[in-house]
Design a protein around this motif. Sequence first.
Motif, PDB file in Angstrom:
ATOM      1  N   THR A 280       0.820  -1.218   0.000  1.00  5.50           N
ATOM      2  CA  THR A 280       0.000   0.000   0.000  1.00  5.50           C
ATOM      3  C   THR A 280       0.847   1.259   0.000  1.00  5.50           C
ATOM      4  OG1 THR A 280      -0.105  -0.017   2.398  1.00  5.50           O
ATOM      5  CG2 THR A 280      -1.850  -1.183   1.211  1.00  5.50           C
ATOM      6  N   GLY A 281       2.108   1.178   0.339  1.00  6.34           N
ATOM      7  CA  GLY A 281       2.975   2.344   0.318  1.00  6.34           C
ATOM      8  C   GLY A 281       2.903   3.184   1.572  1.00  6.34           C
ATOM      9  N   SER A 282       1.829   3.115   2.319  1.00  7.06           N
ATOM     10  CA  SER A 282       1.707   3.923   3.522  1.00  7.06           C
ATOM     11  C   SER A 282       2.258   3.212   4.756  1.00  7.06           C
ATOM     12  CB  SER A 282       0.236   4.289   3.761  1.00  7.06           C
ATOM     13  OG  SER A 282      -0.510   3.117   4.003  1.00  7.06           O
ATOM     14  N   ARG A 283       2.575   1.941   4.617  1.00  7.22           N
ATOM     15  CA  ARG A 283       3.081   1.175   5.751  1.00  7.22           C
ATOM     16  C   ARG A 283       4.599   1.225   5.796  1.00  7.22           C
ATOM     17  NH1 ARG A 283      -0.603  -4.263   5.649  1.00  7.22           N
ATOM     18  NH2 ARG A 283      -2.575  -3.223   6.010  1.00  7.22           N
ATOM     19  N   ASP A 284       5.137   1.078   6.994  1.00  9.00           N
ATOM     20  CA  ASP A 284       6.578   0.998   7.133  1.00  9.00           C
ATOM     21  C   ASP A 284       7.049  -0.365   6.648  1.00  9.00           C
ATOM     22  OD1 ASP A 284       6.776   3.517   8.223  1.00  9.00           O
ATOM     23  OD2 ASP A 284       6.577   2.808  10.279  1.00  9.00           O
ATOM     24  N   THR A 285       8.240  -0.369   6.057  1.00  7.28           N
ATOM     25  CA  THR A 285       8.810  -1.619   5.570  1.00  7.28           C
ATOM     26  C   THR A 285      10.211  -1.791   6.138  1.00  7.28           C
ATOM     27  OG1 THR A 285       9.783  -0.592   3.615  1.00  7.28           O
ATOM     28  CG2 THR A 285       7.528  -1.441   3.397  1.00  7.28           C
ATOM     29  N   ILE A 286      10.747  -2.957   5.990  1.00  3.41           N
ATOM     30  CA  ILE A 286      12.112  -3.236   6.443  1.00  3.41           C
ATOM     31  C   ILE A 286      13.110  -2.384   5.663  1.00  3.41           C
ATOM     32  CG2 ILE A 286      13.881  -5.037   6.540  1.00  3.41           C
ATOM     33  CD1 ILE A 286      11.671  -7.019   7.160  1.00  3.41           C
ATOM     34  N   ALA A 287      12.809  -2.096   4.405  1.00  6.91           N
ATOM     35  CA  ALA A 287      13.705  -1.294   3.577  1.00  6.91           C
ATOM     36  C   ALA A 287      13.936   0.097   4.163  1.00  6.91           C
ATOM     37  CB  ALA A 287      13.156  -1.179   2.159  1.00  6.91           C
ATOM     38  N   LYS A 288      12.979   0.622   4.921  1.00 10.65           N
ATOM     39  CA  LYS A 288      13.148   1.936   5.533  1.00 10.65           C
ATOM     40  C   LYS A 288      14.219   1.936   6.615  1.00 10.65           C
ATOM     41  CE  LYS A 288       8.631   3.941   4.689  1.00 10.65           C
ATOM     42  NZ  LYS A 288       7.474   4.591   5.292  1.00 10.65           N
ATOM     43  N   LEU A 289      14.544   0.766   7.146  1.00 11.06           N
ATOM     44  CA  LEU A 289      15.571   0.668   8.193  1.00 11.06           C
ATOM     45  C   LEU A 289      16.986   0.701   7.627  1.00 11.06           C
ATOM     46  CD1 LEU A 289      13.986  -2.129  10.384  1.00 11.06           C
ATOM     47  CD2 LEU A 289      13.971   0.315  10.805  1.00 11.06           C
ATOM     48  N   ARG A 290      17.126   0.590   6.323  1.00 10.53           N
ATOM     49  CA  ARG A 290      18.438   0.512   5.704  1.00 10.53           C
ATOM     50  C   ARG A 290      19.326   1.706   6.068  1.00 10.53           C
ATOM     51  NH1 ARG A 290      17.653  -0.958  -0.023  1.00 10.53           N
ATOM     52  NH2 ARG A 290      17.104  -2.894   0.992  1.00 10.53           N
ATOM     53  N   GLY A 291      18.789   2.886   6.136  1.00 12.14           N
ATOM     54  CA  GLY A 291      19.578   4.079   6.420  1.00 12.14           C
ATOM     55  C   GLY A 291      19.718   4.387   7.905  1.00 12.14           C
ATOM     56  N   GLN A 292      19.094   3.610   8.769  1.00 12.97           N
ATOM     57  CA  GLN A 292      19.121   3.870  10.200  1.00 12.97           C
ATOM     58  C   GLN A 292      20.436   3.424  10.818  1.00 12.97           C
ATOM     59  OE1 GLN A 292      16.702   5.391  12.007  1.00 12.97           O
ATOM     60  NE2 GLN A 292      15.545   5.711  10.132  1.00 12.97           N
ATOM     61  N   HIS A 293      20.937   4.214  11.746  1.00 19.13           N
ATOM     62  CA  HIS A 293      22.134   3.852  12.502  1.00 19.13           C
ATOM     63  C   HIS A 293      21.688   3.253  13.835  1.00 19.13           C
ATOM     64  CE1 HIS A 293      26.122   3.918  14.180  1.00 19.13           C
ATOM     65  NE2 HIS A 293      25.657   4.554  15.243  1.00 19.13           N
ATOM     66  N   ILE A 294      22.156   2.053  14.093  1.00 18.11           N
ATOM     67  CA  ILE A 294      21.795   1.372  15.327  1.00 18.11           C
ATOM     68  C   ILE A 294      23.053   1.189  16.157  1.00 18.11           C
ATOM     69  CG2 ILE A 294      20.853  -0.737  16.323  1.00 18.11           C
ATOM     70  CD1 ILE A 294      19.308  -1.090  13.675  1.00 18.11           C
ATOM     71  N   GLU A 295      23.008   1.702  17.366  1.00 18.34           N
ATOM     72  CA  GLU A 295      24.160   1.584  18.254  1.00 18.34           C
ATOM     73  C   GLU A 295      23.979   0.359  19.152  1.00 18.34           C
ATOM     74  OE1 GLU A 295      26.282   4.077  21.854  1.00 18.34           O
ATOM     75  OE2 GLU A 295      25.031   5.142  20.409  1.00 18.34           O
ATOM     76  N   ILE A 296      24.975  -0.517  19.106  1.00 17.17           N
ATOM     77  CA  ILE A 296      24.937  -1.726  19.923  1.00 17.17           C
ATOM     78  C   ILE A 296      26.005  -1.598  20.987  1.00 17.17           C
ATOM     79  CG2 ILE A 296      25.216  -4.224  19.942  1.00 17.17           C
ATOM     80  CD1 ILE A 296      24.312  -4.195  17.006  1.00 17.17           C
ATOM     81  N   LYS A 297      25.577  -1.666  22.232  1.00 17.88           N
ATOM     82  CA  LYS A 297      26.504  -1.545  23.348  1.00 17.88           C
ATOM     83  C   LYS A 297      26.708  -2.904  23.995  1.00 17.88           C
ATOM     84  CE  LYS A 297      24.811   3.050  24.562  1.00 17.88           C
ATOM     85  NZ  LYS A 297      24.169   3.832  25.619  1.00 17.88           N
ATOM     86  N   GLU A 298      27.953  -3.215  24.293  1.00 16.83           N
ATOM     87  CA  GLU A 298      28.218  -4.432  25.050  1.00 16.83           C
ATOM     88  C   GLU A 298      28.165  -4.089  26.524  1.00 16.83           C
ATOM     89  OE1 GLU A 298      31.295  -7.139  24.236  1.00 16.83           O
ATOM     90  OE2 GLU A 298      31.346  -6.634  22.113  1.00 16.83           O
ATOM     91  N   GLU A 299      27.493  -4.927  27.265  1.00 19.08           N
ATOM     92  CA  GLU A 299      27.395  -4.708  28.695  1.00 19.08           C
ATOM     93  C   GLU A 299      27.874  -5.947  29.422  1.00 19.08           C
ATOM     94  OE1 GLU A 299      23.878  -3.042  30.281  1.00 19.08           O
ATOM     95  OE2 GLU A 299      23.449  -1.888  28.483  1.00 19.08           O
ATOM     96  N   LYS A 300      28.599  -5.719  30.469  1.00 18.64           N
ATOM     97  CA  LYS A 300      29.098  -6.804  31.296  1.00 18.64           C
ATOM     98  C   LYS A 300      27.984  -7.239  32.244  1.00 18.64           C
ATOM     99  CE  LYS A 300      32.473  -9.291  33.075  1.00 18.64           C
ATOM    100  NZ  LYS A 300      33.031 -10.411  32.382  1.00 18.64           N
TER     101      LYS A 300
END
Length: 92
Positions: A21-41
């Motif tokens: 439908t085009g109005s819904r979010d898709t996985i492709a929209k996440l391509r440009g997102q920066h995700i920070e992953i932190k390691e925790e002890k």
Amino acid sequence: MNVVKLFIAAVFLMLAACQSTGSRDTIAKLRGQHIEIKEEKISGGFDKAMQAYQQFLEEAPDSALKPEAIRRLADLKIARNTAPLRMDRNLP
């Protein structure tokens, strides 16, 4: 002839069902997102997990998941005993 028309109609219906439908979010929209992953002890992580698996084995000795719990418990014991070696050698 009717079979061909039915097949063509089925193909068009399948294509229409796959249309977005085009109005819904898709996985492709996440391509440009920066995700920070932190390691925790986690203090006592191996010991806590081992205790949980051991408790599961004691409380549900006839469970269908018993072989998996035993395998994971063994994996944790191996990982706990080899973790200092990996840290000393800078191995992944």
